[in-house]
Design a protein around this motif. Structure first.
Motif, mmCIF file in Angstrom:
data_model
loop_
_atom_site.group_PDB
_atom_site.id
_atom_site.type_symbol
_atom_site.label_atom_id
_atom_site.label_comp_id
_atom_site.label_asym_id
_atom_site.label_seq_id
_atom_site.Cartn_x
_atom_site.Cartn_y
_atom_site.Cartn_z
ATOM 1 N N GLY A 1 -2.868 13.834 -8.332
ATOM 2 C CA GLY A 1 -4.232 14.333 -8.524
ATOM 3 C C GLY A 1 -5.168 14.088 -7.360
ATOM 4 O O GLY A 1 -6.345 14.436 -7.440
ATOM 5 N N PHE A 2 -4.638 13.497 -6.272
ATOM 6 C CA PHE A 2 -5.453 13.308 -5.065
ATOM 7 C C PHE A 2 -4.502 13.211 -3.883
ATOM 8 O O PHE A 2 -3.483 12.516 -3.955
ATOM 9 C CB PHE A 2 -6.313 12.054 -5.152
ATOM 10 C CG PHE A 2 -7.345 11.954 -4.059
ATOM 11 C CD1 PHE A 2 -8.556 12.622 -4.170
ATOM 12 C CD2 PHE A 2 -7.102 11.220 -2.904
ATOM 13 C CE1 PHE A 2 -9.509 12.565 -3.159
ATOM 14 C CE2 PHE A 2 -8.045 11.151 -1.888
ATOM 15 C CZ PHE A 2 -9.253 11.828 -2.026
ATOM 16 N N PRO A 3 -4.817 13.889 -2.759
ATOM 17 C CA PRO A 3 -3.893 13.885 -1.616
ATOM 18 C C PRO A 3 -3.759 12.513 -0.966
ATOM 19 O O PRO A 3 -4.744 11.955 -0.484
ATOM 20 C CB PRO A 3 -4.496 14.910 -0.653
ATOM 21 C CG PRO A 3 -5.928 15.042 -1.052
ATOM 22 C CD PRO A 3 -5.981 14.771 -2.524
ATOM 23 N N VAL A 4 -2.554 11.990 -0.948
ATOM 24 C CA VAL A 4 -2.321 10.655 -0.374
ATOM 25 C C VAL A 4 -2.535 10.661 1.137
ATOM 26 O O VAL A 4 -2.670 9.596 1.750
ATOM 27 C CB VAL A 4 -0.902 10.135 -0.699
ATOM 28 C CG1 VAL A 4 -0.739 9.933 -2.192
ATOM 29 C CG2 VAL A 4 0.168 11.053 -0.144
ATOM 30 N N GLU A 5 -2.573 11.861 1.750
ATOM 31 C CA GLU A 5 -2.794 11.943 3.187
ATOM 32 C C GLU A 5 -4.106 11.285 3.597
ATOM 33 O O GLU A 5 -4.224 10.751 4.707
ATOM 34 C CB GLU A 5 -2.790 13.405 3.657
ATOM 35 C CG GLU A 5 -1.437 14.093 3.589
ATOM 36 C CD GLU A 5 -1.122 14.654 2.212
ATOM 37 O OE1 GLU A 5 -0.059 15.292 2.065
ATOM 38 O OE2 GLU A 5 -1.949 14.460 1.275
ATOM 39 N N LEU B 1 0.830 -1.204 0.000
ATOM 40 C CA LEU B 1 0.000 0.000 0.000
ATOM 41 C C LEU B 1 0.868 1.260 0.000
ATOM 42 O O LEU B 1 0.572 2.232 -0.697
ATOM 43 C CB LEU B 1 -0.929 0.001 1.216
ATOM 44 C CG LEU B 1 -2.092 -1.000 1.182
ATOM 45 C CD1 LEU B 1 -2.760 -1.088 2.547
ATOM 46 C CD2 LEU B 1 -3.122 -0.615 0.123
ATOM 47 N N MET B 2 1.940 1.225 0.781
ATOM 48 C CA MET B 2 2.860 2.373 0.805
ATOM 49 C C MET B 2 3.473 2.599 -0.573
ATOM 50 O O MET B 2 3.615 3.736 -1.035
ATOM 51 C CB MET B 2 3.978 2.133 1.830
ATOM 52 C CG MET B 2 3.538 2.082 3.277
ATOM 53 S SD MET B 2 2.824 3.633 3.875
ATOM 54 C CE MET B 2 1.105 3.194 3.931
ATOM 55 N N GLU B 3 3.817 1.517 -1.234
ATOM 56 C CA GLU B 3 4.418 1.611 -2.575
ATOM 57 C C GLU B 3 3.413 2.146 -3.581
ATOM 58 O O GLU B 3 3.765 2.965 -4.450
ATOM 59 C CB GLU B 3 4.924 0.224 -3.000
ATOM 60 C CG GLU B 3 5.789 0.218 -4.253
ATOM 61 C CD GLU B 3 7.095 0.981 -4.096
ATOM 62 O OE1 GLU B 3 7.584 1.518 -5.117
ATOM 63 O OE2 GLU B 3 7.616 1.048 -2.961
ATOM 64 N N MET B 4 2.166 1.697 -3.489
ATOM 65 C CA MET B 4 1.127 2.165 -4.409
ATOM 66 C C MET B 4 0.938 3.676 -4.330
ATOM 67 O O MET B 4 0.678 4.339 -5.332
ATOM 68 C CB MET B 4 -0.212 1.471 -4.098
ATOM 69 C CG MET B 4 -0.287 0.025 -4.534
ATOM 70 S SD MET B 4 -1.814 -0.767 -3.950
ATOM 71 C CE MET B 4 -3.045 0.115 -4.902
ATOM 72 N N MET B 5 1.092 4.219 -3.137
ATOM 73 C CA MET B 5 0.849 5.656 -2.947
ATOM 74 C C MET B 5 1.933 6.531 -3.572
ATOM 75 O O MET B 5 1.711 7.709 -3.829
ATOM 76 C CB MET B 5 0.695 5.973 -1.461
ATOM 77 C CG MET B 5 -0.666 5.555 -0.923
ATOM 78 S SD MET B 5 -0.979 6.199 0.732
ATOM 79 C CE MET B 5 0.162 5.213 1.686
#
Length: 343
Positions: free
Chosen positions: A325-329, A316-320
Motif C-alpha cells: 500500500g506504499f512504495p518501498v522505494e 530495516l530491509m526485513e521490515m520493508m
C-alpha cells in the motif's frame, strides 16, 4: 548537475521571496541587512537531505520525472523543511553553547549577534508559513501542510526539552537518568519526526496521493525507525567523526548529552569504569573528555556501533518486505542516503 546542486540552484529565488516578506514592512536597511545575513548564514550550506527527501518522495509517488512547476512546488516545500531545520539549529546552538555549525561559527557566535540569535530563530520559523501561504494557499492540502508543520515543530520542541532536561541545570549530573528509553524518546521526538517523517508526509501531500490510515501508519513506523538509525549515527560521529567532514566540533561529552555512546558505555562498563564516568562525563576540560573517550575505546564502542549499524540496516530491509500500500522505494531512498555515512 547533482540532485543537490539542482536544488541549491533554487536558493536565490527563495531568498528573494523571504526578503520580500521582510521588506513589506519597510523597516530600513539595517533590519534588511541583518536578516539577509542571517538567512545566508543559517539556511543554505547543509547536506540538504531533508529537502531532497521531499522531492524524491514526490517523484517516486508520481512515477515519473517532475514537470518544471511540480519541481518548483516540491523544492519550495524542501526549503520549508530546511528553514525549519535552521530554526531548530540556531536556537539549539545557543542552548548548547556550540562552537561551529557546517564548518563555520554558529550564528550566535558571529560578531554583534549573541543572544539576538534567539529572536532570529523566531523569524526563521515564521517565514516558513509565509512561504507556504504564498505557494499553496489555493491547494486542497493547504491546511494539512500547516497542521503537519505545526505538529512536527511541537514534537521536536518536546524532544529538545527531553534532551535539555536529561541533565537539569540545578542538579549534579546523575548518569542513572541516561537510560535507553530516555535516549530513544529524545531521538524519536527531537530528530526522527522532522528529519524523516515530515519530508515524506509533505511529499505525499504535494503529490496529492490519498493514503488510508494503514498507509500513514506504515510511513510513520518506517520513518521513526530510520530516524533512530540516523541519530545513533550522529551520536557516533559526534565522538569519532572528523570535524572537517561533519562540519562541527563534537561536544556531546562536555555537554553531558544523553548520547547513544554514553548509554552503551553505562551498559557495558565495570563498576570501576562507572566511577570514572561519573567523575569525568560532562566536564568541559580536555583531560576529562580524553578519559571518557579512552573508556569508549576500551569498551570497543566503535565495533559495537558498526555491529549495530549493520544489524539495524538488515532489520530495516526485513521490515520493508511486508509493506503493502506504499512504495518501498521511498524508504530505500532514505536509507541509501544515510547508510555508512561519514557526515
Amino acid at each position: 548537475m547533482s540532485d543537490r546542486d539542482t536544488f541549491n540552484s533554487t536558493w536565490p529565488m527563495i531568498r528573494e521571496e523571504l526578503m520580500s516578506f521582510v521588506r513589506e514592512y519597510s523597516l530600513g536597511d539595517e533590519v534588511n541587512t541583518h536578516i539577509l545575513n542571517m538567512f545566508e548564514h543559517s539556511i543554505p550550506g547543509g547536506k540538504m537531505n531533508r529537502a531532497l527527501f521531499v522531492i524524491e518522495t514526490v517523484k517516486i509517488l508520481k512515477g515519473r520525472a517532475l514537470t518544471e512547476s511540480e519541481y518548483e512546488e516540491a523544492s519550495v516545500l524542501g526549503w520549508c523543511v530546511e528553514i525549519l531545520q535552521a530554526f531548530f539549529l540556531v536556537a539549539d546552538d545557543v542552548m548548547d553553547q556550540s562552537i561551529t555549525r557546517r564548518g563555520q561559527p554558529c550564528w550566535y557566535r558571529m560578531p554583534g549577534i549573541g543572544l539576538d540569535a534567539i529572536n532570529d530563530s523566531f523569524i526563521l520559523e515564521n517565514v516558513i508559513y509565509a512561504l507556504i501561504k504564498k505557494h499553496f494557499a489555493g491547494k486542497p492540502y493547504y491546511v494539512d501542510l500547516l497542521e503537519i508543520f505545526l505538529k512536527i515543530s511541537f514534537r521536536t520542541e518536546l524532544g529538545q526539552l527531553m534532551d535539555l532536561t536529561s541533565t537539569p541545570k540545578d542538579m549534579q549530573l546523575d548518569l542513572s537518568r541516561f537510560t535507553e528509553e530516555r535516549h530513544t524518546n529524545i531521538v524519536v521526538y527531537k530528530t526522527a519526526f522532522y528529519s524523516f517523517y515530515l519530508p515524506v508526509c509533505i511529499g505525499i501531500l504535494c503529490a496529492e496521493v490519498k493514503l488510508a490510515k494503514a498507509g500513514w501508519d506504515i510511513v510513520e513506523k518506517m520513518c521513526i525507525e530510520i530516524g533512530k538509525f540516523f541519530q545513533i549515527q550522529d551520536d557516533y560521529l559526534d565522538c569519532y567523526g572528523d570535524p572537517e567532514t561533519i562540519g562541527k566540533i563534537g561536544t556531546d561529552i562536555e555537554d553531558a548529552k544523553c548520547s547513544w555512546m554514553v548509554v552503551k558505555a553505562l551498559q557495558l562498563c565495570s563498576p570501576e569504569d562507572r566511577k570514572m564516568l561519573d567523575a569525568c562525563y560532562g566536564k568541559k576540560d580536555s583531560e576529562n573528555v580524553k578519559k571518557v573517550k579512552e573508556l569508549y575505546g576500551k569498551l570497543d564502542l566503535s565495533k559495537v556501533y558498526h555491529e549495530y549499524e549493520d544489524a539495524s540496516h538488515a532489520e530495516l530491509m526485513e521490515m520493508m518486505k511486508g509493506i503493502e500500500g506504499f512504495p518501498v522505494e521511498v524508504f530505500m531512498y532514505l536509507i541509501k542516503k544515510i547508510y555508512h555515512r561519514t557526515k
